[in-house]
Design an enzyme around this catalytic site. Structure first.
Site, PDB file in Angstrom:
ATOM      1  N   GLU A  45       0.844  -1.202   0.000  1.00 36.84           N
ATOM      2  CA  GLU A  45       0.000   0.000   0.000  1.00 36.84           C
ATOM      3  C   GLU A  45       0.877   1.250   0.000  1.00 36.84           C
ATOM      4  OE1 GLU A  45      -3.169   0.016  -1.119  1.00 36.84           O
ATOM      5  OE2 GLU A  45      -3.688  -1.313   0.533  1.00 36.84           O
ATOM      6  N   THR A  47       2.854   2.077  -2.198  1.00 37.71           N
ATOM      7  CA  THR A  47       4.172   1.765  -2.780  1.00 37.71           C
ATOM      8  C   THR A  47       4.186   2.024  -4.278  1.00 37.71           C
ATOM      9  OG1 THR A  47       3.395  -0.512  -2.947  1.00 37.71           O
ATOM     10  CG2 THR A  47       4.815  -0.008  -1.091  1.00 37.71           C
ATOM     11  N   ASP A  48       3.000   2.088  -4.918  1.00 39.78           N
ATOM     12  CA  ASP A  48       3.005   2.175  -6.397  1.00 39.78           C
ATOM     13  C   ASP A  48       3.649   3.467  -6.880  1.00 39.78           C
ATOM     14  OD1 ASP A  48       0.751   3.695  -5.620  1.00 39.78           O
ATOM     15  OD2 ASP A  48      -0.608   2.802  -7.096  1.00 39.78           O
ATOM     16  N   LEU A 136     -12.099   0.515  -2.751  1.00 39.08           N
ATOM     17  CA  LEU A 136     -12.122  -0.623  -3.682  1.00 39.08           C
ATOM     18  C   LEU A 136     -12.006  -0.151  -5.126  1.00 39.08           C
ATOM     19  CD1 LEU A 136     -14.895  -2.775  -1.938  1.00 39.08           C
ATOM     20  CD2 LEU A 136     -12.404  -2.907  -1.663  1.00 39.08           C
ATOM     21  N   SER A 137     -11.625   1.114  -5.273  1.00 40.28           N
ATOM     22  CA  SER A 137     -11.274   1.644  -6.584  1.00 40.28           C
ATOM     23  C   SER A 137     -12.414   1.715  -7.578  1.00 40.28           C
ATOM     24  CB  SER A 137     -10.131   0.818  -7.164  1.00 40.28           C
ATOM     25  OG  SER A 137      -9.211   1.711  -7.657  1.00 40.28           O
ATOM     26  N   SER A 139     -13.172   4.431  -8.773  1.00 42.83           N
ATOM     27  CA  SER A 139     -12.691   5.431  -9.749  1.00 42.83           C
ATOM     28  C   SER A 139     -11.998   4.758 -10.915  1.00 42.83           C
ATOM     29  CB  SER A 139     -11.678   6.390  -9.115  1.00 42.83           C
ATOM     30  OG  SER A 139     -12.098   6.829  -7.883  1.00 42.83           O
ATOM     31  N   GLU A 171      -6.955  10.932 -14.117  1.00 44.16           N
ATOM     32  CA  GLU A 171      -7.217  11.199 -12.693  1.00 44.16           C
ATOM     33  C   GLU A 171      -6.299  12.325 -12.172  1.00 44.16           C
ATOM     34  OE1 GLU A 171      -8.393   7.753 -10.662  1.00 44.16           O
ATOM     35  OE2 GLU A 171      -8.117   8.626  -8.671  1.00 44.16           O
ATOM     36  N   ASP A 183      -4.340   0.698  -9.423  1.00 45.25           N
ATOM     37  CA  ASP A 183      -5.777   0.426  -9.570  1.00 45.25           C
ATOM     38  C   ASP A 183      -6.150   0.219 -11.037  1.00 45.25           C
ATOM     39  OD1 ASP A 183      -5.545   1.045  -6.930  1.00 45.25           O
ATOM     40  OD2 ASP A 183      -6.587   2.962  -7.059  1.00 45.25           O
TER      41      ASP A 183
HETATM   42  C1  GLA Z   1      -5.173   4.645  -4.122  1.00 45.47           C
HETATM   43  C2  GLA Z   1      -4.403   5.001  -5.372  1.00 45.47           C
HETATM   44  C3  GLA Z   1      -3.387   3.920  -5.731  1.00 45.47           C
HETATM   45  C4  GLA Z   1      -2.516   3.570  -4.530  1.00 45.47           C
HETATM   46  C5  GLA Z   1      -3.365   3.344  -3.282  1.00 45.47           C
HETATM   47  C6  GLA Z   1      -2.537   3.168  -2.044  1.00 45.47           C
HETATM   48  O1  GLA Z   1      -5.963   3.516  -4.359  1.00 45.47           O
HETATM   49  O2  GLA Z   1      -5.286   5.186  -6.460  1.00 45.47           O
HETATM   50  O3  GLA Z   1      -2.603   4.327  -6.824  1.00 45.47           O
HETATM   51  O4  GLA Z   1      -1.546   4.561  -4.308  1.00 45.47           O
HETATM   52  O5  GLA Z   1      -4.279   4.396  -3.043  1.00 45.47           O
HETATM   53  O6  GLA Z   1      -1.773   2.008  -2.142  1.00 45.47           O
END
Ligand code: GLA
Length: 413
Positions: A45, A47-48, A136-137, A139, A171, A183
């Site tokens: 988390e 880390t991306d 849960l993304s 977006s 985004e 995501d």
């Molecule tokens: C959100 C961002 C991702 C990532 C996470 C944390 O979901 O969209 O790119 O940075 O937070 O790991």
């Protein structure tokens, strides 16, 4: 019965036939249907955007876009979930951000056009069952379903990584969240039955088998809603960049926190004032945990994997400071529940969900125990559900088309 998160009952608009019918009622012609899933991140988390590793899986929950091209260069979009409509003239320059779902749609279309060539105008009907603000993304599911739809209508080849990068850029520029690539990438490249180990520097991905016969993935919704663009996410990212730049000035070969080993960070701890040191410590240890977790999972070591999930949560809570008491309580309850290998908050933080990996035979009992412990403390029962890893985005084919509405023909013709 394992309860559904945000269960709406009745026929969901995400049912393809229902989405097609809603499209027909709105626009009076036949659509093509596309879908893109939300995701749950198992470990890795924040880390991306530090060019590290992440280990998410695509959810069985999707955003569905029913779409048909228009002869002009306008997008007409209808959100079934928000009960709202909007229109974008792609020939006109972009206006100010609206702060709504339409920013994602417009941003995705404009970035696709900049990068791949003209996209046609389109009528869109959008419906989803990925809960919003739950970590849960939803977006990325929206961006990737719209990107898949418009790229298909335009006849672009579906380069999945390129579409993911376009969604991320949308985004950043049209919504204002400086998100990483996790995501969008897992929404495009997810594989049923697998988590996806993503190297966020090279964008290489490796599917890692999950063991559905041995372990269930449970999600618990804290009910606390976050908004990334409200600032804390961008603040964390800026702190990581600042820490990376300070260490790069001292350590040869360092381009981002990805390149800093945990022991090198401790040797140079004096170079980072608080809170930068704790932010960096989370990132460098989390990157290490993610690669260790991927090898544990590859070997079927679910107990080892679970320990790394708990360690990840502690690090997010204490060093990265993106947890909230409701998430901490769900993880603490999981630690005492039957058959739980591990649990942690998932996603950007400040609310949303926790994820737990639980022995299959104990999923029901563990879920009930965790929900009960939460309810005792906060006075409300959290929504929770089991999920499996699904495939990434694509066109939905084979849904029933009624005789009087043959595909491609307007009604009555
Ligand atoms: C959100 C961002 C991702 C990532 C996470 C944390 O979901 O969209 O790119 O940075 O937070 O790991």
């Amino acid at each position: 019965m394992i309860r559904a998160l945000d269960d709406r009952g009745g026929t969901a608009v995400t049912d393809p036939a229902h989405a097609a019918r809603a499209f027909r009622e709105t626009y009076g012609r036949e659509p093509r249907l596309f879908r893109a899933p939300g995701r749950v991140n198992l470990v890795g988390e924040h880390t991306d955007y530090n060019e590290g590793f992440v280990l998410p899986m695509a959810l069985e929950r999707n955003t569905v876009v029913a779409a048909a091209a228009r002869p002009d260069h306008r997008l007409r979009a209808c959100s079934a979930d928000h009960g709202q409509e909007g229109e974008v003239d792609l020939d006109a320059p972009p206006g100010a951000r609206r702060g709504s779902w339409l920013d994602y749609v417009e941003g995705t279309a404009r970035v696709l056009e900049e990068r791949f060539g003209r996209v046609p105008g389109a009528d869109l009907l959008i419906a989803g069952d990925v809960p919003e603000g739950a970590g849960l993304s939803s977006s990325a599911a929206l961006e990737m379903s719209v990107a898949t739809a418009l790229a298909s209508l335009a006849g672009f080849s579906l380069d999945r990584r390129a579409l993911a990068l376009a969604g991320q850029a949308a985004e950043h520029r049209f919504v204002g969240t400086r998100c990483g690539i996790m995501d969008q990438l897992v929404s495009m490249l997810g594989q049923a039955g697998h988590a996806l180990l993503i190297d966020c520097r090279s964008l290489d991905t490796r599917p890692i088998p999950l063991y559905p016969e041995r372990a269930a993935v449970l999600l618990f919704d804290s009910g606390v809603r976050h908004r990334h663009s409200s600032g804390e996410y961008n603040v964390r990212r800026a702190q990581c960049e600042e820490a990376g730049a300070r260490l790069a000035a001292l350590l040869p070969g360092v381009r981002a926190l990805r390149d800093v080993a945990p022991d090198a960070l401790e040797r140079h701890a004096s170079a980072l004032p608080e809170p930068l040191l704790r932010r960096a410590r989370h990132v460098v240890t989390e990157i290490e945990r993610t690669t260790l977790a991927a090898s544990a999972l590859s070997k079927g070591d679910l107990a080892g994997f679970g320990r790394l999930m708990f360690a990840s949560h502690r690090s997010l809570r204490d060093d990265f400071e993106v947890s909230v008491p409701e998430l901490d309580a769900l993880v603490q309850a999981a630690a005492g529940a039957p058959g739980v290998f591990g649990a942690r908050m998932t996603g950007g933080g400040f609310g949303g969900c926790t994820v737990a990996l639980v022995e299959s035979g104990q999923a029901e009992a563990a879920g009930a125990a965790i929900a009960k412990a939460f309810a005792t403390r906060f006075g409300r029962v959290p929504a929770w559900f089991a999920t499996r890893a699904a495939d990434g985005a694509g066109e939905i084919t084979g849904w029933p088309v009624p005789d009087e509405h043959q595909r491609g023909l307007p009604p009555g013709s």
